[in-house]
Design a protein around this motif. Structure first.
Motif, PDB file in Angstrom:
ATOM      1  N   ASP A 308      23.466   6.194  21.013  1.00 16.70           N
ATOM      2  CA  ASP A 308      23.437   6.976  19.769  1.00 16.70           C
ATOM      3  C   ASP A 308      24.807   6.876  19.119  1.00 16.70           C
ATOM      4  OD1 ASP A 308      20.898   7.947  20.448  1.00 16.70           O
ATOM      5  OD2 ASP A 308      21.672   9.824  21.262  1.00 16.70           O
ATOM      6  N   PHE A 309      24.812   6.833  17.781  1.00 12.90           N
ATOM      7  CA  PHE A 309      26.068   6.827  17.025  1.00 12.90           C
ATOM      8  C   PHE A 309      26.017   7.863  15.918  1.00 12.90           C
ATOM      9  CE2 PHE A 309      25.587   2.621  18.767  1.00 12.90           C
ATOM     10  CZ  PHE A 309      26.853   2.333  19.238  1.00 12.90           C
ATOM     11  N   ILE A 310      27.148   8.473  15.663  1.00 14.27           N
ATOM     12  CA  ILE A 310      27.286   9.355  14.505  1.00 14.27           C
ATOM     13  C   ILE A 310      28.323   8.731  13.582  1.00 14.27           C
ATOM     14  CG2 ILE A 310      28.064  11.618  13.708  1.00 14.27           C
ATOM     15  CD1 ILE A 310      27.057  12.815  16.309  1.00 14.27           C
ATOM     16  N   VAL A 311      27.943   8.487  12.321  1.00  7.51           N
ATOM     17  CA  VAL A 311      28.958   8.043  11.352  1.00  7.51           C
ATOM     18  C   VAL A 311      29.340   9.229  10.474  1.00  7.51           C
ATOM     19  CG1 VAL A 311      28.124   5.655  11.296  1.00  7.51           C
ATOM     20  CG2 VAL A 311      27.325   7.289   9.571  1.00  7.51           C
ATOM     21  N   GLY A 312      30.603   9.213  10.030  1.00 13.93           N
ATOM     22  CA  GLY A 312      31.059  10.256   9.118  1.00 13.93           C
ATOM     23  C   GLY A 312      31.378  11.565   9.795  1.00 13.93           C
ATOM     24  N   PHE A 313      31.704  11.505  11.090  1.00 14.30           N
ATOM     25  CA  PHE A 313      32.209  12.736  11.729  1.00 14.30           C
ATOM     26  C   PHE A 313      33.476  13.159  10.964  1.00 14.30           C
ATOM     27  CE2 PHE A 313      34.713  15.058  14.898  1.00 14.30           C
ATOM     28  CZ  PHE A 313      33.767  15.994  15.295  1.00 14.30           C
ATOM     29  N   PRO A 314      33.720  14.476  10.784  1.00 12.81           N
ATOM     30  CA  PRO A 314      34.871  14.921   9.978  1.00 12.81           C
ATOM     31  C   PRO A 314      36.157  14.198  10.376  1.00 12.81           C
ATOM     32  CG  PRO A 314      33.553  16.813  10.602  1.00 12.81           C
ATOM     33  CD  PRO A 314      32.926  15.618  11.282  1.00 12.81           C
ATOM     34  N   GLY A 315      36.851  13.667   9.383  1.00 11.86           N
ATOM     35  CA  GLY A 315      38.128  12.991   9.627  1.00 11.86           C
ATOM     36  C   GLY A 315      37.983  11.507   9.925  1.00 11.86           C
ATOM     37  N   GLU A 316      36.750  10.983  10.019  1.00 20.51           N
ATOM     38  CA  GLU A 316      36.570   9.558  10.328  1.00 20.51           C
ATOM     39  C   GLU A 316      37.127   8.693   9.194  1.00 20.51           C
ATOM     40  OE1 GLU A 316      32.768   7.394  12.119  1.00 20.51           O
ATOM     41  OE2 GLU A 316      32.693   7.348   9.928  1.00 20.51           O
ATOM     42  N   THR A 317      38.044   7.782   9.538  1.00 23.96           N
ATOM     43  CA  THR A 317      38.647   6.887   8.541  1.00 23.96           C
ATOM     44  C   THR A 317      37.947   5.530   8.581  1.00 23.96           C
ATOM     45  OG1 THR A 317      40.209   5.991  10.144  1.00 23.96           O
ATOM     46  CG2 THR A 317      40.918   7.963   8.917  1.00 23.96           C
ATOM     47  N   ASP A 318      38.311   4.667   7.613  1.00 23.59           N
ATOM     48  CA  ASP A 318      37.780   3.297   7.630  1.00 23.59           C
ATOM     49  C   ASP A 318      38.142   2.605   8.940  1.00 23.59           C
ATOM     50  OD1 ASP A 318      36.559   3.482   5.188  1.00 23.59           O
ATOM     51  OD2 ASP A 318      38.265   2.643   4.075  1.00 23.59           O
ATOM     52  N   ALA A 319      39.381   2.826   9.397  1.00 18.34           N
ATOM     53  CA  ALA A 319      39.820   2.178  10.644  1.00 18.34           C
ATOM     54  C   ALA A 319      39.009   2.705  11.838  1.00 18.34           C
ATOM     55  CB  ALA A 319      41.312   2.415  10.866  1.00 18.34           C
ATOM     56  N   ASP A 320      38.719   3.996  11.838  1.00 19.91           N
ATOM     57  CA  ASP A 320      37.886   4.560  12.921  1.00 19.91           C
ATOM     58  C   ASP A 320      36.510   3.907  12.916  1.00 19.91           C
ATOM     59  OD1 ASP A 320      39.905   6.346  13.609  1.00 19.91           O
ATOM     60  OD2 ASP A 320      39.095   7.958  12.334  1.00 19.91           O
ATOM     61  N   MET A 361      29.449   8.018   3.946  1.00 22.31           N
ATOM     62  CA  MET A 361      28.584   8.048   5.146  1.00 22.31           C
ATOM     63  C   MET A 361      27.440   7.059   4.992  1.00 22.31           C
ATOM     64  SD  MET A 361      28.123  11.709   6.884  1.00 22.31           S
ATOM     65  CE  MET A 361      28.177  13.023   5.704  1.00 22.31           C
ATOM     66  N   SER A 362      26.820   7.048   3.803  1.00 22.31           N
ATOM     67  CA  SER A 362      25.680   6.150   3.587  1.00 22.31           C
ATOM     68  C   SER A 362      26.092   4.699   3.745  1.00 22.31           C
ATOM     69  CB  SER A 362      25.083   6.340   2.195  1.00 22.31           C
ATOM     70  OG  SER A 362      24.504   7.596   2.114  1.00 22.31           O
ATOM     71  N   ASP A 363      27.248   4.342   3.170  1.00 17.78           N
ATOM     72  CA  ASP A 363      27.713   2.953   3.282  1.00 17.78           C
ATOM     73  C   ASP A 363      27.954   2.583   4.738  1.00 17.78           C
ATOM     74  OD1 ASP A 363      27.587   2.777   0.597  1.00 17.78           O
ATOM     75  OD2 ASP A 363      29.759   2.850   0.217  1.00 17.78           O
ATOM     76  N   ARG A 364      28.618   3.481   5.444  1.00 21.58           N
ATOM     77  CA  ARG A 364      28.930   3.180   6.851  1.00 21.58           C
ATOM     78  C   ARG A 364      27.654   3.080   7.679  1.00 21.58           C
ATOM     79  NH1 ARG A 364      34.201   7.176   7.541  1.00 21.58           N
ATOM     80  NH2 ARG A 364      35.557   5.931   6.177  1.00 21.58           N
ATOM     81  N   LEU A 365      26.726   3.988   7.436  1.00 21.41           N
ATOM     82  CA  LEU A 365      25.478   3.948   8.208  1.00 21.41           C
ATOM     83  C   LEU A 365      24.754   2.620   7.956  1.00 21.41           C
ATOM     84  CD1 LEU A 365      23.681   5.645  10.130  1.00 21.41           C
ATOM     85  CD2 LEU A 365      22.362   6.320   8.128  1.00 21.41           C
ATOM     86  N   GLY A 366      24.729   2.199   6.685  1.00 17.62           N
ATOM     87  CA  GLY A 366      24.069   0.939   6.343  1.00 17.62           C
ATOM     88  C   GLY A 366      24.698  -0.228   7.086  1.00 17.62           C
ATOM     89  N   GLU A 367      26.021  -0.241   7.110  1.00 19.27           N
ATOM     90  CA  GLU A 367      26.708  -1.359   7.758  1.00 19.27           C
ATOM     91  C   GLU A 367      26.483  -1.353   9.270  1.00 19.27           C
ATOM     92  OE1 GLU A 367      30.742  -1.666   6.396  1.00 19.27           O
ATOM     93  OE2 GLU A 367      31.135  -3.382   7.742  1.00 19.27           O
ATOM     94  N   LEU A 368      26.568  -0.175   9.858  1.00 19.37           N
ATOM     95  CA  LEU A 368      26.353  -0.075  11.309  1.00 19.37           C
ATOM     96  C   LEU A 368      24.924  -0.492  11.666  1.00 19.37           C
ATOM     97  CD1 LEU A 368      27.210   0.812  14.166  1.00 19.37           C
ATOM     98  CD2 LEU A 368      26.602   3.167  13.549  1.00 19.37           C
TER      99      LEU A 368
END
Ligand code: SAH
Ligand code: SF4
Ligand code: F3S
Length: 451
Positions: A308-320, A361-368
């Motif tokens: 399981d993965f969570i994207v956009g946890f508070p404070g998550e940066t591009d590098a994270d 969050m949406s962009d990151r989720l799409g990429e992941l």
């Protein structure tokens, strides 16, 4: 005359197991399962609180239930509406404030009291029940009636003491509790006698299992798996969901020594960034996780992983986020679930100041998901032309076709003349679709009508 019980289940497999047990506890009181909500005498929504969307679904479903109740009342009849599960535990009386026609609200630790609660609600009382110790539930529920087919769930552990900063489970399911070894072995024997060939051991934190033995000792999950593997007729064992921190030596050894334990493991990591993992209170680093996976694969080279993965946890940066992608590339998953972070009331992360904007969050989720999907396709493609054992589970869509599962949980469609549900048969994979495989019998296994 028999009465009808309709249960709609949301959320995780523990809820699926619990719903079956609620049906078991009502059966001696004359309740049989209803196929639809429309003519049921009791409707139970067994709910999930894990993300906001999951919890909100319950209220839209309750809207439909209200219509059913109203039309039944118009006909001089009635139906009891109940909300069970994790939303019930988390929101309690608030549910009846928002949906006054709800007759009963009760949490996951109260199911053994269901007949009494139904009797009270039938008298017109509004029932709200929560917060009982887990032990009592398992001691007082009747024996599970048994398997409904060749695969079965068996809850061995419930609750969670980990308190990940984003998660409601420690609040909705309470403290960790492990059922005693003897109770589990007895239930497993009953399931196998009723036809189960595969058992999936369940727990919110199943590898934190530490169950009491009759001689005053305790067993971890590795030892329990070893013992269950001795049951005649039980061909496959799985367990879910695990926490990386509880992957101890015994359990890793069980993956090496117990052939019945399937080479597929759901081992959620949530993020590949150490900063995020620390803020999530996961208590391990990304490299710790890599090492655990390495040890598991050394023990069982054909082990496939899911997560399981969570994207956009508070404070998550591009590098994270990039670190998460890197971890996914390093591990190579057969399958995975990924979610946008959802702030849950009462959890520590909900108050964090650096919430990640929805669009990011949406962009990151799409990429992941693009990366994870590509890995899943690759994993499935690699099955082509291989011969693998599948457990036949149910009829397929076409005449003569059956659907089974591979050791790696892939659905496999096959025409297996001469074989039936519950058989394990070697098949050769000859087609790969996005969510399933197709196969034919190997020459050795062919059992034609003439044979
Ligand atoms: N006990 C398991 C998982 C429990 S919940 C474990 O420790 O991993 C199932 C999954 O839902 C979690 O693994 C996590 O990825 C996701 N989840 C939990 N809380 C969430 C939240 N607030 N927002 C988004 N996803 C969440
Ligand atoms: Fe939730 Fe973490 Fe417990 Fe899993 S380990 S149930 S994610 S608190
Ligand atoms: Fe949902 Fe409760 Fe399971 S919150 S995921 S139903 S433990």
């Amino acid at each position: 005359m028999s009465k009808k019980l309709f249960i709609k289940t949301y959320g995780c497999q523990m809820n699926v197991y619990d719903s079956a047990r609620m049906a078991d506890v009502m059966a001696p009181h004359g309740y049989v399962p209803a196929a639809t909500a429309d003519d049921a005498d009791i409707i139970i929504l067994n709910t999930c609180h894990i993300r906001e969307k999951a919890a909100e679904k319950v209220y839209s479903e309750l809207g439909r239930m209200r219509q059913i109740k109203e039309s039944r009342l118009d006909n001089g009849d009635d139906v009891l509406i109940a909300v069970a599960g994790c939303v019930a535990q988390a929101e309690g009386e608030e549910i009846q404030a928002r949906a006054p026609f709800v007759d009963m609200v009760f949490g996951p630790q109260t199911y053994h009291q269901l007949p009494g609660m139904v009797a009270r609600a039938t008298q017109g009382e509004r029932v709200v029940a929560m917060d009982l110790p887990v032990e009592e539930k398992f001691d007082l529920l009747p024996d599970a009636t048994g398997a409904q087919g060749p695969t079965a769930f068996l809850t061995v552990q419930e609750g969670c003491d980990k308190f990940c900063a984003f998660c409601v489970v420690p609040y909705t399911r309470g403290a960790e509790y492990s059922r005693p070894v003897a109770q589990i072995l007895a239930e497993a024997h009953r399931l196998v006698e009723a036809g189960a060939r595969e058992i999936t051991l369940l727990g919110q934190n199943v590898n934190a299992y530490r169950g009491a033995t009759a001689d005053g000792g305790s067993w971890g999950l590795g030892r329990l798996v070893q013992a269950l593997a001795q049951i005649d007729g039980l061909a496959r064992l799985r367990y879910t969901t695990s926490h990386p921190l509880d992957m101890d030596d015994d359990l890793i050894a069980a993956h090496r020594d117990v052939q019945t334990l399937m080479p597929y493991l759901h081992l959620p990591v949530q993020s590949g960034a150490d900063r995020n993992l620390a803020a999530m209170n996961r208590r391990h680093t990304a490299d710790d996780y890599r090492r655990i996976v390495e040890r598991l694969r050394a023990a069982r080279p054909d082990l496939a992983l899911s997560s399981d993965f969570i994207v956009g946890f508070p404070g998550e940066t591009d590098a994270d986020f990039e670190a998460t992608l890197q971890l996914v590339r390093d591990i190579g998953y057969a399958q995975a679930y990924s979610f946008k972070y959802s702030a849950r009331p009462g959890t520590p992360a909900a108050d964090a100041t650096h919430q990640v904007p929805e669009r990011v969050m949406s962009d990151r989720l799409g990429e992941l998901q693009k990366l994870l999907n590509a890995q899943q396709v690759q994993f499935n493609q690699a099955m082509l032309n291989r011969t693998i054992p599948i457990l036949l589970e149910k009829p397929g869509r076409h005449p003569g076709q059956l659907v089974g599962r591979s050791p790696w949980l892939q659905a496999v469609h096959v025409h297996a003349a001469g074989y039936g549900i519950g058989d394990i048969v070697d098949v050769q994979i000859d087609g790969v679709q996005p969510n399933s495989l197709s196969a034919s019998l190997t020459a050795d296994d062919r059992r034609d009508a003439a044979a």
